[in-house]
Scaffold this motif. Sequence first.
Motif, PDB file in Angstrom:
ATOM      1  N   ALA A  56      40.050  25.719  50.380  1.00  0.00           N
ATOM      2  CA  ALA A  56      38.957  26.415  51.076  1.00  0.00           C
ATOM      3  C   ALA A  56      39.127  27.922  50.936  1.00  0.00           C
ATOM      4  O   ALA A  56      38.157  28.655  50.678  1.00  0.00           O
ATOM      5  CB  ALA A  56      38.939  26.021  52.545  1.00  0.00           C
ATOM      6  N   GLU A  57      40.385  28.373  51.081  1.00  0.00           N
ATOM      7  CA  GLU A  57      40.636  29.811  50.980  1.00  0.00           C
ATOM      8  C   GLU A  57      40.315  30.320  49.571  1.00  0.00           C
ATOM      9  O   GLU A  57      39.700  31.370  49.399  1.00  0.00           O
ATOM     10  CB  GLU A  57      42.095  30.102  51.317  1.00  0.00           C
ATOM     11  CG  GLU A  57      42.216  31.335  52.173  1.00  0.00           C
ATOM     12  CD  GLU A  57      43.616  31.515  52.683  1.00  0.00           C
ATOM     13  OE1 GLU A  57      44.469  31.898  51.875  1.00  0.00           O
ATOM     14  OE2 GLU A  57      43.854  31.255  53.879  1.00  0.00           O
ATOM     15  N   ASN A  58      40.693  29.520  48.569  1.00  0.00           N
ATOM     16  CA  ASN A  58      40.395  29.910  47.180  1.00  0.00           C
ATOM     17  C   ASN A  58      38.900  29.959  46.949  1.00  0.00           C
ATOM     18  O   ASN A  58      38.392  30.831  46.245  1.00  0.00           O
ATOM     19  CB  ASN A  58      41.004  28.910  46.186  1.00  0.00           C
ATOM     20  CG  ASN A  58      42.487  29.144  46.051  1.00  0.00           C
ATOM     21  OD1 ASN A  58      42.978  30.198  46.463  1.00  0.00           O
ATOM     22  ND2 ASN A  58      43.210  28.180  45.527  1.00  0.00           N
ATOM     23  N   HIS A  59      38.179  28.997  47.584  1.00  0.00           N
ATOM     24  CA  HIS A  59      36.736  28.943  47.428  1.00  0.00           C
ATOM     25  C   HIS A  59      36.094  30.201  48.020  1.00  0.00           C
ATOM     26  O   HIS A  59      35.224  30.826  47.412  1.00  0.00           O
ATOM     27  CB  HIS A  59      36.203  27.688  48.109  1.00  0.00           C
ATOM     28  CG  HIS A  59      34.769  27.428  47.818  1.00  0.00           C
ATOM     29  ND1 HIS A  59      34.294  27.306  46.533  1.00  0.00           N
ATOM     30  CD2 HIS A  59      33.694  27.290  48.638  1.00  0.00           C
ATOM     31  CE1 HIS A  59      32.991  27.104  46.569  1.00  0.00           C
ATOM     32  NE2 HIS A  59      32.602  27.088  47.836  1.00  0.00           N
ATOM     33  N   VAL A  60      36.563  30.568  49.232  1.00  0.00           N
ATOM     34  CA  VAL A  60      36.025  31.768  49.883  1.00  0.00           C
ATOM     35  C   VAL A  60      36.303  33.000  49.014  1.00  0.00           C
ATOM     36  O   VAL A  60      35.436  33.855  48.805  1.00  0.00           O
ATOM     37  CB  VAL A  60      36.646  31.944  51.291  1.00  0.00           C
ATOM     38  CG1 VAL A  60      36.314  33.306  51.875  1.00  0.00           C
ATOM     39  CG2 VAL A  60      36.143  30.841  52.208  1.00  0.00           C
ATOM     40  N   LYS A  61      37.531  33.045  48.472  1.00  0.00           N
ATOM     41  CA  LYS A  61      37.894  34.172  47.596  1.00  0.00           C
ATOM     42  C   LYS A  61      36.971  34.207  46.387  1.00  0.00           C
ATOM     43  O   LYS A  61      36.520  35.249  45.952  1.00  0.00           O
ATOM     44  CB  LYS A  61      39.339  33.996  47.091  1.00  0.00           C
ATOM     45  CG  LYS A  61      40.368  34.672  47.957  1.00  0.00           C
ATOM     46  CD  LYS A  61      41.678  34.657  47.198  1.00  0.00           C
ATOM     47  CE  LYS A  61      42.840  34.908  48.103  1.00  0.00           C
ATOM     48  NZ  LYS A  61      44.093  34.445  47.526  1.00  0.00           N
ATOM     49  N   TRP A  62      36.674  33.035  45.822  1.00  0.00           N
ATOM     50  CA  TRP A  62      35.832  32.944  44.631  1.00  0.00           C
ATOM     51  C   TRP A  62      34.424  33.439  44.959  1.00  0.00           C
ATOM     52  O   TRP A  62      33.846  34.237  44.240  1.00  0.00           O
ATOM     53  CB  TRP A  62      35.794  31.487  44.139  1.00  0.00           C
ATOM     54  CG  TRP A  62      35.127  31.334  42.809  1.00  0.00           C
ATOM     55  CD1 TRP A  62      35.730  31.356  41.592  1.00  0.00           C
ATOM     56  CD2 TRP A  62      33.719  31.158  42.564  1.00  0.00           C
ATOM     57  NE1 TRP A  62      34.798  31.212  40.602  1.00  0.00           N
ATOM     58  CE2 TRP A  62      33.546  31.088  41.166  1.00  0.00           C
ATOM     59  CE3 TRP A  62      32.603  31.064  43.384  1.00  0.00           C
ATOM     60  CZ2 TRP A  62      32.307  30.920  40.575  1.00  0.00           C
ATOM     61  CZ3 TRP A  62      31.358  30.902  42.789  1.00  0.00           C
ATOM     62  CH2 TRP A  62      31.219  30.825  41.401  1.00  0.00           C
ATOM     63  N   ILE A  63      33.916  32.964  46.126  1.00  0.00           N
ATOM     64  CA  ILE A  63      32.557  33.360  46.515  1.00  0.00           C
ATOM     65  C   ILE A  63      32.466  34.881  46.657  1.00  0.00           C
ATOM     66  O   ILE A  63      31.508  35.516  46.213  1.00  0.00           O
ATOM     67  CB  ILE A  63      32.134  32.670  47.837  1.00  0.00           C
ATOM     68  CG1 ILE A  63      31.890  31.185  47.560  1.00  0.00           C
ATOM     69  CG2 ILE A  63      30.898  33.306  48.452  1.00  0.00           C
ATOM     70  CD1 ILE A  63      31.631  30.370  48.803  1.00  0.00           C
ATOM     71  N   ALA A  64      33.501  35.468  47.274  1.00  0.00           N
ATOM     72  CA  ALA A  64      33.466  36.918  47.500  1.00  0.00           C
ATOM     73  C   ALA A  64      33.493  37.696  46.184  1.00  0.00           C
ATOM     74  O   ALA A  64      33.048  38.833  46.133  1.00  0.00           O
ATOM     75  CB  ALA A  64      34.638  37.325  48.369  1.00  0.00           C
ATOM     76  N   ARG A  65      34.013  37.086  45.147  1.00  0.00           N
ATOM     77  CA  ARG A  65      34.173  37.807  43.871  1.00  0.00           C
ATOM     78  C   ARG A  65      33.201  37.378  42.778  1.00  0.00           C
ATOM     79  O   ARG A  65      33.337  37.786  41.645  1.00  0.00           O
ATOM     80  CB  ARG A  65      35.615  37.620  43.364  1.00  0.00           C
ATOM     81  CG  ARG A  65      36.588  38.440  44.143  1.00  0.00           C
ATOM     82  CD  ARG A  65      38.003  37.965  43.935  1.00  0.00           C
ATOM     83  NE  ARG A  65      38.906  38.706  44.783  1.00  0.00           N
ATOM     84  CZ  ARG A  65      39.018  38.526  46.088  1.00  0.00           C
ATOM     85  NH1 ARG A  65      38.305  37.612  46.707  1.00  0.00           N
ATOM     86  NH2 ARG A  65      39.851  39.260  46.802  1.00  0.00           N
ATOM     87  N   HIS A  66      32.255  36.502  43.139  1.00  0.00           N
ATOM     88  CA  HIS A  66      31.301  36.033  42.122  1.00  0.00           C
ATOM     89  C   HIS A  66      29.871  36.105  42.635  1.00  0.00           C
ATOM     90  O   HIS A  66      29.626  36.030  43.837  1.00  0.00           O
ATOM     91  CB  HIS A  66      31.635  34.596  41.693  1.00  0.00           C
ATOM     92  CG  HIS A  66      32.887  34.526  40.884  1.00  0.00           C
ATOM     93  ND1 HIS A  66      34.127  34.582  41.463  1.00  0.00           N
ATOM     94  CD2 HIS A  66      33.088  34.464  39.545  1.00  0.00           C
ATOM     95  CE1 HIS A  66      35.046  34.529  40.512  1.00  0.00           C
ATOM     96  NE2 HIS A  66      34.452  34.466  39.345  1.00  0.00           N
ATOM     97  N   ASP A  67      28.960  36.222  41.681  1.00  0.00           N
ATOM     98  CA  ASP A  67      27.552  36.257  42.013  1.00  0.00           C
ATOM     99  C   ASP A  67      27.074  34.816  42.258  1.00  0.00           C
ATOM    100  O   ASP A  67      27.286  33.953  41.401  1.00  0.00           O
ATOM    101  CB  ASP A  67      26.823  36.908  40.819  1.00  0.00           C
ATOM    102  CG  ASP A  67      25.335  36.668  40.864  1.00  0.00           C
ATOM    103  OD1 ASP A  67      24.775  36.824  41.956  1.00  0.00           O
ATOM    104  OD2 ASP A  67      24.757  36.314  39.814  1.00  0.00           O
TER     105      ASP A  67
END
Length: 519
Positions: A83-94
């Motif tokens: 989940a944390e990786n997903h949140v990180k991904w969302i914050a860094r991707h369009d």
Amino acid sequence: MLRFLRDKVRLDTVALIAIGLVLFCCAWAFDVHEVIDDYAHHHHVEGLEAVFPAVVIVGLLGFIHGMIRIRDLHREVRKRRLAENHVKWIARHDPLTHLPNRRFLEEKIARHVENASVQAPSLTAISLDLDGFKKANDLIGHHGGDEILMEVANRLRGLVAEDRIHRLGGDEFLILLPRSEQFDIDAFGRRLIDVLSTPILFGAIATEIGASVGYACYPEDSTSLAEVIRLSDIAMYAAKKMGRNNVRTYNHAMNDDVALRSKAQSALRQAISDGLIHPYYQPLIDLKSGVICGFEALARWQADDGTFIPPAVFIELAESSGMITALSEQILRAACRDAVTWPDHIRLSVNLSPVQLNDPMLGMRIIGTLLETGLRPGRLEIEITESALIQNISLAESTLGDLHRAGVSISLDDFGTGYSSLSQLSTFRFDKIKIDRSFISNFDDDEKQEQIVRAMLSLGQGLGVATTAEGIEDETQLMTLRTMGCDFGQGFLFSKAVPAEQALSLVSSQGEPRVATRS
Ligand code: C2E
Ligand code: MG
Ligand code: MG
């Protein structure tokens, strides 16, 4: 925290197994079962021998329970990590194209700064902005615009590894490429354009967009990667200025252009705050009677050396630097103040910038200025161009509706130069259409142009909308337009735009109007 937990899970598992093993070994080594048996035998304790298996069973169950708990914890940690990786991904991707975004890029730049002293790989920053995207977006709607952006992202993925492409917002992309000796950046830029300008199919509609590409190199153009990216942006704007589908490499003269522009912006800001930009007035002639029936306010900025800076230059500058609202309010207020001194039948026309139509308060602002200056709303006419209307159709409709209800007239300026004139005539209620001067300037020696003007005039008549011809410069044009039934005219034949005092004397000298004497 997660790493700690993960380590703790491992630690707990190992500790539990180790304790279990140690206890088992001790029991084995010291023959605990025998000891308990002997003890029970010597001290005549009944049932003690049953205690040992009970202890062993309880211990075993505890061990199993511990292992299950540890496994659950392990799963929980893994879920949280995902989940944390997903949140990180969302914050860094369009979210639309799934490409890295500006934050991703900023982190990349920060890492580059950290590593720059150790090793500084040569990089090329390529800024890319789609050509014609806004037009396509307006035509096929936002959903269609999203499809275009996703297709563009996929096409870029076909050329470059995904983590080197960034969507920085809207239709702007940035590619960061490591540079090798044999890499031909110009050829790559052309390839980018070729790939992106292949039509994109949206249902049955083939949409053609293009791209303007600019690039700059690290460390040649600057030893700061962030600066190189800014320079590639400057190069991209220079490419855009040349028209569609161009590639430009950054050079220092481009930065000088930017510096000049920012100097011009501060001069404009100063001129607005000092009230140095005034409305001049160009007469609008009623072609039937030949008398002045109104004036169009045209902004004039006289520089210190006495020369006039063309409105096409400073209006665009004001639009792109957020000063257009202040400038327009100034012009409107001054024009309304002048217009109240004219006879009541003389109307005032004021131009609206497309940018102003994005302001939901625009209608209220204009009505507020009318109340403040005392100009009757029926005497004001707002001129808008076709491009202004398509940007935000529903907002434009509501603003124009408010103005209409207040009694203000709306005219469609530069008619015929946009691409959606006819659809706009059915969407919006106009009181007047102003035929662009490009049709008038050569229509008397170009049969086709004359036919087009005739068609525009009959369109106006059919819709019950008054017509004005812009840019009348000679008598022949005037005579033809009058016989074709054009209602109003404007052009250098009558007068250029003049200062307020002269406008008033033009009205006062109506006794001998130029046109009337010729009719
Ligand atoms: P526009 O609204 O179409 O204004 C008419 C332009 O045509 C004016 O140019 C006027 O001087 C010019 N013109 C009029 N008659 C003739 C003629 O017979 N021959 C030729 N060659 N030109 C003629 P100007 O004043 O340079 O303004 C250019 C444009 O700048 C205007 O086009 C309008 O879109 C914009 N503009 C001017 N003042 C303002 C303003 O206060 N606010 C906004 N938003 N735009 C303005
Ligand atoms: Mg105009
Ligand atoms: Mg015009």
